[in-house]
Design a protein around this motif. Structure first.
Motif, short mmCIF file in Angstrom:
data_model
loop_
_atom_site.label_atom_id
_atom_site.label_comp_id
_atom_site.label_asym_id
_atom_site.label_seq_id
_atom_site.Cartn_x
_atom_site.Cartn_y
_atom_site.Cartn_z
N ARG A 3 0.84 -1.20 0.00
CA ARG A 3 0.00 0.00 0.00
C ARG A 3 0.87 1.25 0.00
N THR A 7 -0.79 6.69 6.84
CA THR A 7 -1.80 7.44 7.59
C THR A 7 -1.82 8.91 7.20
N ASP A 125 -10.37 6.55 2.97
CA ASP A 125 -9.50 5.41 2.67
C ASP A 125 -9.87 4.75 1.34
N GLU A 126 -11.17 4.64 1.08
CA GLU A 126 -11.58 3.95 -0.15
C GLU A 126 -11.16 4.72 -1.40
N GLU A 128 -8.39 6.65 -1.55
CA GLU A 128 -6.95 6.41 -1.65
C GLU A 128 -6.68 5.04 -2.26
N ASP A 129 -7.44 4.02 -1.82
CA ASP A 129 -7.27 2.67 -2.38
C ASP A 129 -7.56 2.67 -3.88
N ARG A 315 -6.03 11.47 12.06
CA ARG A 315 -7.17 11.19 11.18
C ARG A 315 -8.30 10.55 11.98
N TYR A 316 -7.96 9.75 13.00
CA TYR A 316 -9.01 9.11 13.81
C TYR A 316 -9.66 10.14 14.75
N GLU A 319 -12.03 12.01 12.47
CA GLU A 319 -13.22 11.21 12.16
C GLU A 319 -14.23 11.27 13.30
#
Length: 452
Positions: A3, A7, A125-126, A128-129, A315-316, A319
């Motif tokens: 990946r 983060t 995240d999705e 970025e993926d 980031r958490y 969120e």
């Protein structure tokens, strides 16, 4: 392929791990993915691109700008500005994409690429993926759809970004800083011009160190990871406080008039009380992480402020704040998020708000930070163990219960697996440093025997 996104964007040694080709390809992929996601909604997209002063940022910026423009994105190049400035400008200018080139507090050879979505928010995240997937598809031979003629993006130097961001910072301050003398350590980084200008416009007498970036000296023995120079400068100049940033100025640590460190937990405590008194601390709640010092938690309990704790990582924290509508959160490292005024940690804003509290109350920073007693904290990394069993080992669970019983209400134990290495982190807090060391050492031995 492992990946690429960590983060906080894609990081690596510039021109080795993070090449011009990778930066260009990721930028094109990001444009295609956001277009597929409906972000552009049929209009011609715009991107804001900024960087910190690293020498490698010059060629990486060129690669990112070329990638975006080749994908039909108009680019506003804002030059050297902090990460939170790029996030703010992305939102305030109505841009569809923000890109920051920085490796934050990392040493100079590193660099990074961080993307922001519309509004100045970090990508999910999705997304970025998906960017990684699309990048890899095209790297291995699938052709891009390329606009031609008038369809290619145009590139403009947006020189107004500096003043626009500084004006925003001054505009959200609750009061001026007249009468305060402040030393600023800019880490030879992205805030070397912004932060002194903002503090001066707010009325403070400013002394700067670490404010002469040459592309090679970022974070070199200065800034938030090296407070020695700031401590000495504050005492030497008889300043009221000192503020230290990292390379991209998304974090802030402080030093009081005696040269003593004021960490992120203490800064959060001071700002939480200031915002509560002003009626701005929504739900009387502040967000921290599981690494927040126990002294911070106890102080908030005394002040009837609720503490919500998340996994480690800003980031958490963000969120949780966005999901629950909280106004303030941050980490011990100095990443502080004031969500009414910023979409990410903003070290200059944090420093200004901290100084504003000193100015408004007439109390010293040491007195204000004294609202919490920072309990001794011992951290031991135990390598070469099966970290996946940290939460399932009965032997380890028994040892933790015994340790917590010994420490009582003024101590705490935290075991967590590293996200990137085969090790377990053992953290112990106690009122007495020797007790914390002894308990941490015993638990580390159990981790080795139980998980080795």
């Amino acid at each position: 392929m492992g990946r690429l996104f960590g983060t906080d964007g894609v990081r690596g040694v510039a021109n080795a791990d993070l090449t011009a080709e990778l930066a260009l390809g990721l930028s094109v992929a990001a444009a295609h993915v956001l277009a597929e996601a409906g972000t552009f909604e049929g209009h011609r997209p715009t991107a804001v691109v900024g960087r910190d002063p690293r020498a490698s940022g010059e060629f990486l910026e060129a690669a990112v700008v070329a990638g975006l423009a080749s994908a039909g994105v108009d680019v506003l190049r804002v030059g050297v500005l902090p990460t939170p400035a790029v996030a703010y400008l992305t939102g305030s200018l109505g841009a569809d994409i923000g890109v920051m080139l920085s490796a934050s507090h990392n040493a100079m050879p590193d660099n990074g690429v961080k993307f922001f979505a519309r509004g100045g928010h970090k990508l999910a995240d999705e997304l970025e993926d998906r960017i990684e997937t699309v990048y890899e598809q095209h790297r291995t031979g699938e052709p891009w759809t390329r606009p031609t003629g008038a369809g290619v993006g145009r590139v403009t130097d947006y020189t107004e970004g500096f003043d626009r961001y500084v004006a925003h910072l001054i505009g959200v301050l609750p009061n001026r800083l007249d009468g305060l003398k402040v030393v600023l350590d800019e880490a030879h980084g992205a805030a070397a011009r912004v932060s002194p200008e903002a503090f001066a416009r707010a009325g403070a007498e400013v002394v700067t160190i670490g404010a002469d970036p040459d592309g090679l000296n970022i974070n070199d023995g200065c800034g938030s990871t090296h407070l020695e120079l700031l401590r000495a400068a504050v005492v030497e100049h008889g300043a009221d406080l000192g503020i230290a940033h990292d390379g991209d100025a998304d974090r802030c640590l402080a030093v009081d008039a005696a040269g003593e460190e004021v960490d992120g937990d203490q800064i959060l405590a001071v700002l939480a009380l200031a915002m509560r008194d002003a009626g701005q601390l929504r739900k009387d709640t502040v967000v921290g992480t599981v690494m927040s010092n126990l002294g911070f938690k106890l102080a908030m309990e005394r002040e009837n402020i609720r503490l919500v704790q998340t996994a480690v990582g800003d980031r958490y924290v963000l969120e949780s704040m966005k999901a629950e509508g909280f106004a303030l959160g941050g980490e011990q490292s100095g990443h502080v998020i004031v969500l009414d005024h910023a979409t990410t940690g903003d070290g200059t804003l944090t420093g200004l708000m901290l100084a504003a509290r000193v100015a408004a109350t007439g109390r010293s920073l040491a007195e204000l930070a004294g609202v919490m007693q920072r309990l001794p904290q011992v951290l031991i990394n135990v390598p070469d163990v099966d970290k996946t069993r940290v939460n399932t080992s009965s032997e380890l669970a028994t040892a933790v219960v015994e340790a917590e019983r010994e420490l009582g209400e003024t101590g705490r134990v935290l075991l967590r697996q590293s996200g990137t290495e085969p090790l377990v982190r053992v953290m112990v807090e106690a009122a007495d440093i020797e007790q914390a060391r002894a308990v941490a050492g015993r638990l580390a031995d159990v981790v080795k025997s139980a998980l080795g």
